[in-house]
Design a protein around this motif. Structure first.
Motif, short mmCIF file in Angstrom:
data_model
loop_
_atom_site.label_atom_id
_atom_site.label_comp_id
_atom_site.label_asym_id
_atom_site.label_seq_id
_atom_site.Cartn_x
_atom_site.Cartn_y
_atom_site.Cartn_z
N GLY A 108 0.80 -1.22 0.00
CA GLY A 108 0.00 0.00 0.00
C GLY A 108 0.83 1.27 0.00
N ASP A 109 2.11 1.14 0.26
CA ASP A 109 3.01 2.28 0.24
C ASP A 109 3.66 2.40 -1.15
OD1 ASP A 109 2.52 2.85 2.89
OD2 ASP A 109 4.24 1.70 3.62
N THR A 110 4.08 3.62 -1.45
CA THR A 110 4.81 3.85 -2.70
C THR A 110 6.11 4.58 -2.38
OG1 THR A 110 3.70 5.96 -3.09
CG2 THR A 110 2.72 4.00 -4.11
N THR A 111 7.03 4.50 -3.32
CA THR A 111 8.29 5.22 -3.20
C THR A 111 8.60 5.88 -4.54
OG1 THR A 111 10.59 5.11 -2.50
CG2 THR A 111 9.76 3.24 -3.76
N ASP A 112 9.14 7.09 -4.47
CA ASP A 112 9.55 7.81 -5.67
C ASP A 112 11.07 7.83 -5.72
OD1 ASP A 112 6.94 8.49 -6.39
OD2 ASP A 112 6.97 10.29 -5.16
N VAL A 113 11.60 7.43 -6.88
CA VAL A 113 13.05 7.44 -7.09
C VAL A 113 13.35 8.13 -8.41
CG1 VAL A 113 13.53 5.38 -5.70
CG2 VAL A 113 13.01 5.15 -8.13
N MET A 114 14.58 8.61 -8.53
CA MET A 114 14.99 9.25 -9.78
C MET A 114 15.05 8.20 -10.89
SD MET A 114 17.90 11.98 -8.63
CE MET A 114 17.85 12.81 -10.21
N THR A 115 14.58 8.56 -12.05
CA THR A 115 14.58 7.64 -13.18
C THR A 115 16.00 7.31 -13.62
OG1 THR A 115 12.48 8.56 -13.90
CG2 THR A 115 13.70 7.29 -15.52
N VAL A 116 16.91 8.27 -13.58
CA VAL A 116 18.28 8.06 -14.05
C VAL A 116 19.14 7.30 -13.05
CG1 VAL A 116 18.31 10.01 -15.61
CG2 VAL A 116 19.00 10.34 -13.25
N ASP A 117 18.78 7.31 -11.79
CA ASP A 117 19.52 6.58 -10.76
C ASP A 117 18.53 6.17 -9.68
OD1 ASP A 117 21.17 5.57 -8.80
OD2 ASP A 117 22.63 7.20 -8.91
N MET A 118 18.08 4.96 -9.76
CA MET A 118 17.01 4.50 -8.88
C MET A 118 17.47 4.23 -7.45
SD MET A 118 14.44 2.44 -11.26
CE MET A 118 13.73 3.25 -12.68
N THR A 119 18.72 4.55 -7.15
CA THR A 119 19.18 4.47 -5.77
C THR A 119 18.95 5.78 -5.04
OG1 THR A 119 21.43 5.16 -6.32
CG2 THR A 119 20.96 2.79 -6.39
N ILE A 120 18.52 6.82 -5.78
CA ILE A 120 18.32 8.13 -5.18
C ILE A 120 16.82 8.41 -5.07
CG2 ILE A 120 18.74 10.61 -5.38
CD1 ILE A 120 21.19 9.91 -7.13
N PRO A 121 16.30 8.51 -3.82
CA PRO A 121 14.88 8.85 -3.66
C PRO A 121 14.62 10.30 -4.06
CG PRO A 121 15.95 8.48 -1.52
CD PRO A 121 16.97 8.27 -2.57
N CYS A 122 13.41 10.56 -4.54
CA CYS A 122 13.04 11.91 -4.98
C CYS A 122 12.60 12.78 -3.80
CB CYS A 122 11.93 11.85 -6.03
SG CYS A 122 12.52 11.22 -7.60
N SER A 123 13.30 12.66 -2.73
CA SER A 123 13.11 13.49 -1.55
C SER A 123 14.38 13.36 -0.73
CB SER A 123 11.89 13.04 -0.74
OG SER A 123 12.06 11.71 -0.31
N GLY A 124 14.63 14.32 0.10
CA GLY A 124 15.81 14.25 0.95
C GLY A 124 16.90 15.19 0.49
N ALA A 125 17.95 15.23 1.27
CA ALA A 125 19.04 16.19 1.08
C ALA A 125 19.80 15.94 -0.21
CB ALA A 125 19.99 16.13 2.26
N LYS A 126 20.07 14.68 -0.54
CA LYS A 126 20.82 14.38 -1.75
C LYS A 126 20.05 14.82 -2.99
CE LYS A 126 23.56 10.81 -3.94
NZ LYS A 126 24.13 9.48 -3.82
N TYR A 127 18.76 14.53 -3.03
CA TYR A 127 17.92 14.93 -4.16
C TYR A 127 17.85 16.45 -4.25
CZ TYR A 127 13.88 15.41 -7.21
OH TYR A 127 13.04 15.77 -8.23
N GLU A 128 17.70 17.12 -3.13
CA GLU A 128 17.64 18.59 -3.14
C GLU A 128 18.93 19.20 -3.64
OE1 GLU A 128 14.96 20.48 -2.66
OE2 GLU A 128 13.83 18.63 -2.41
N SER A 129 20.08 18.62 -3.27
CA SER A 129 21.35 19.16 -3.75
C SER A 129 21.49 18.93 -5.26
CB SER A 129 22.53 18.56 -3.00
OG SER A 129 22.74 17.22 -3.35
N ILE A 130 21.03 17.80 -5.75
CA ILE A 130 21.05 17.53 -7.19
C ILE A 130 20.16 18.53 -7.92
CG2 ILE A 130 20.30 15.89 -8.98
CD1 ILE A 130 21.30 13.64 -7.12
#
Length: 164
Positions: A89-111
């Motif tokens: 029932g849960d979902t997760t969003d990840v970057m299409t180009v690198d699926m190890t990076i979630p589309c939230s959080g500090a790393k994503y924001e810096s990118i």
């Protein structure tokens, strides 16, 4: 991609983005500093030196022109995220180009911050610079007698010599 960044050890998207954007900028900066020193030396010798002339300027403009499409593609791929259903029932969003990076959080924001800045430099800035160079020399380009034009426009004639 025309560049295989995995050969350079760039196995994650963040590093790939940094290499794709900073490498051409560093190359351009080195060439421009060399050109500035060359023009300053020529003027110091009492001769007339022009900044937008010579092989170094051609090299800079060609580097920017050649790397623009690939670099822009890499930059714009930052905004693509995929949503996956985790099965509970849960979902997760990840970057299409690198699926190890979630589309939230500090790393994503810096990118995203870095990508936003690089959009100003590459997809917007490079065409504006090329436009400015062509626009400021439009009279010499329009009145040229040869495809490459005279000495004042020869450094960037690769941008227009096919158009008569």
């Amino acid at each position: 991609d025309s560049f295989n960044f995995e050969c350079y050890g760039a196995s994650n998207y963040e590093l790939k983005l940094q290499i794709a954007t900073l490498y051409p900028l560093v190359l351009v900066a080195i060439v421009l500093m060399t050109q500035c020193c060359q023009v300053a030396y020529i003027r110091w010798k009492g001769k007339e030196g022009y900044f937008l002339r010579g092989a170094l300027v051609t090299l800079v403009l060609e580097i920017l022109n050649i790397t623009l499409p690939t670099t822009s593609t890499i930059i714009f791929s930052s905004w693509s995220c995929e949503t996956f259903d985790l099965g509970n029932g849960d979902t997760t969003d990840v970057m299409t180009v690198d699926m190890t990076i979630p589309c939230s959080g500090a790393k994503y924001e810096s990118i995203m911050t870095f990508s936003s800045l690089m959009i100003l430099v590459f997809p917007i800035g490079v065409p504006l610079v090329l436009f400015f160079v062509l626009f400021t020399h439009r009279e010499a380009i329009l009145t040229r007698r040869t495809r490459r034009g005279d000495e004042s426009v020869r450094s960037f004639s690769f941008l227009f010599f096919l158009y008569t």
